[in-house]
Scaffold this active site. Sequence first.
Site, PDB file in Angstrom:
ATOM      1  N   CYS A 192       6.794   1.570  -7.609  1.00  0.00           N
ATOM      2  CA  CYS A 192       6.685   0.581  -6.530  1.00  0.00           C
ATOM      3  C   CYS A 192       5.786  -0.580  -6.954  1.00  0.00           C
ATOM      4  O   CYS A 192       4.618  -0.374  -7.280  1.00  0.00           O
ATOM      5  CB  CYS A 192       6.120   1.244  -5.275  1.00  0.00           C
ATOM      6  SG  CYS A 192       5.850   0.103  -3.907  1.00  0.00           S
ATOM      7  N   LYS A 213      -8.607   2.444   1.435  1.00  0.00           N
ATOM      8  CA  LYS A 213      -7.757   2.576   2.617  1.00  0.00           C
ATOM      9  C   LYS A 213      -7.869   3.945   3.273  1.00  0.00           C
ATOM     10  O   LYS A 213      -7.147   4.248   4.201  1.00  0.00           O
ATOM     11  CB  LYS A 213      -6.309   2.298   2.227  1.00  0.00           C
ATOM     12  CG  LYS A 213      -6.139   0.906   1.638  1.00  0.00           C
ATOM     13  CD  LYS A 213      -4.805   0.744   0.994  1.00  0.00           C
ATOM     14  CE  LYS A 213      -4.760  -0.557   0.213  1.00  0.00           C
ATOM     15  NZ  LYS A 213      -3.558  -0.681  -0.579  1.00  0.00           N
ATOM     16  N   THR A 236       2.343  -1.001  -5.169  1.00  0.00           N
ATOM     17  CA  THR A 236       1.394   0.102  -5.289  1.00  0.00           C
ATOM     18  C   THR A 236       0.766   0.036  -6.675  1.00  0.00           C
ATOM     19  O   THR A 236       1.471  -0.127  -7.657  1.00  0.00           O
ATOM     20  CB  THR A 236       2.128   1.454  -5.108  1.00  0.00           C
ATOM     21  OG1 THR A 236       2.808   1.457  -3.853  1.00  0.00           O
ATOM     22  CG2 THR A 236       1.148   2.621  -5.148  1.00  0.00           C
ATOM     23  N   GLY A 252      -6.092   7.390   6.898  1.00  0.00           N
ATOM     24  CA  GLY A 252      -5.642   6.374   5.965  1.00  0.00           C
ATOM     25  C   GLY A 252      -4.681   5.435   6.668  1.00  0.00           C
ATOM     26  O   GLY A 252      -4.011   5.828   7.615  1.00  0.00           O
ATOM     27  N   THR A 303       0.826  -1.201   0.000  1.00  0.00           N
ATOM     28  CA  THR A 303       0.000   0.000   0.000  1.00  0.00           C
ATOM     29  C   THR A 303       0.859   1.249   0.000  1.00  0.00           C
ATOM     30  O   THR A 303       2.022   1.220   0.397  1.00  0.00           O
ATOM     31  CB  THR A 303      -0.949   0.034   1.215  1.00  0.00           C
ATOM     32  OG1 THR A 303      -1.973   0.961   0.961  1.00  0.00           O
ATOM     33  CG2 THR A 303      -0.225   0.420   2.480  1.00  0.00           C
ATOM     34  N   SER A 360       4.631   1.171   1.425  1.00  0.00           N
ATOM     35  CA  SER A 360       5.765   0.725   0.607  1.00  0.00           C
ATOM     36  C   SER A 360       6.215   1.740  -0.426  1.00  0.00           C
ATOM     37  O   SER A 360       7.396   1.848  -0.717  1.00  0.00           O
ATOM     38  CB  SER A 360       5.425  -0.595  -0.076  1.00  0.00           C
ATOM     39  OG  SER A 360       4.277  -0.430  -0.878  1.00  0.00           O
ATOM     40  N   ALA A 414       3.033   4.510  -8.130  1.00  0.00           N
ATOM     41  CA  ALA A 414       2.571   3.240  -8.697  1.00  0.00           C
ATOM     42  C   ALA A 414       3.416   2.808  -9.892  1.00  0.00           C
ATOM     43  O   ALA A 414       3.565   1.612 -10.152  1.00  0.00           O
ATOM     44  CB  ALA A 414       1.104   3.337  -9.097  1.00  0.00           C
TER      45      ALA A 414
END
Length: 187
Positions: free
Chosen positions: A167, A41, A170, A53, A9, A132, A164
């Site tokens: 990672c 989240k 993500t 969050g 996440t 992450s 995103a």
Amino acid sequence: MSYPTFRGTTVLGVRYRDHVAMGADGQVTFDDTVVKTTARKIRRLYQDQVLAGFAGAVSDALTLFERFEDKLDEFKGNLPRAAVEMAKDWRTDRYLRRLEAMLITADREHLLIVSGNGEVIEPEHGVVAIGSGSNYARAAALALIQNTELPAAEIVHKALSIAADICVFTNHEITVEELKDEQTEPE
């Protein structure tokens, strides 16, 4: 000071120009397997006046949301006080100490990280991230704040999209929630 990195996440909060926005990707992993891509989240708490969050174990985060919402009710929406009391409980309560999650919380005036180490941190520059992809999202948000005129919600969305791209934990299923200063709300 190092915080645990929770894989699976990325959550980002931005306070910019009288607006607060918080967003997260939707990916949930179990070991090295993606098990869900559309998780939410980010939650609105205390009569939609507070955003929260989480990064970490989902069941642990849901427990923290519930406890944190109780603290907000107890302290009538006073976010800093509720966060400090939550952090105290989290650090000293035998059950809570075992929870593997972190929280970002925000109202119109504050943007805070709340950790199980008993810490409540209000970041400089109005940008905070956990999870992450947090370093990527935070760096992208800071660069966007310094070099664009985008509103907070767009900064969060673009920064999470950049994270995103970098990672593997993500994804691009991004949810963004925003709190606007009452003075800037259209009549």
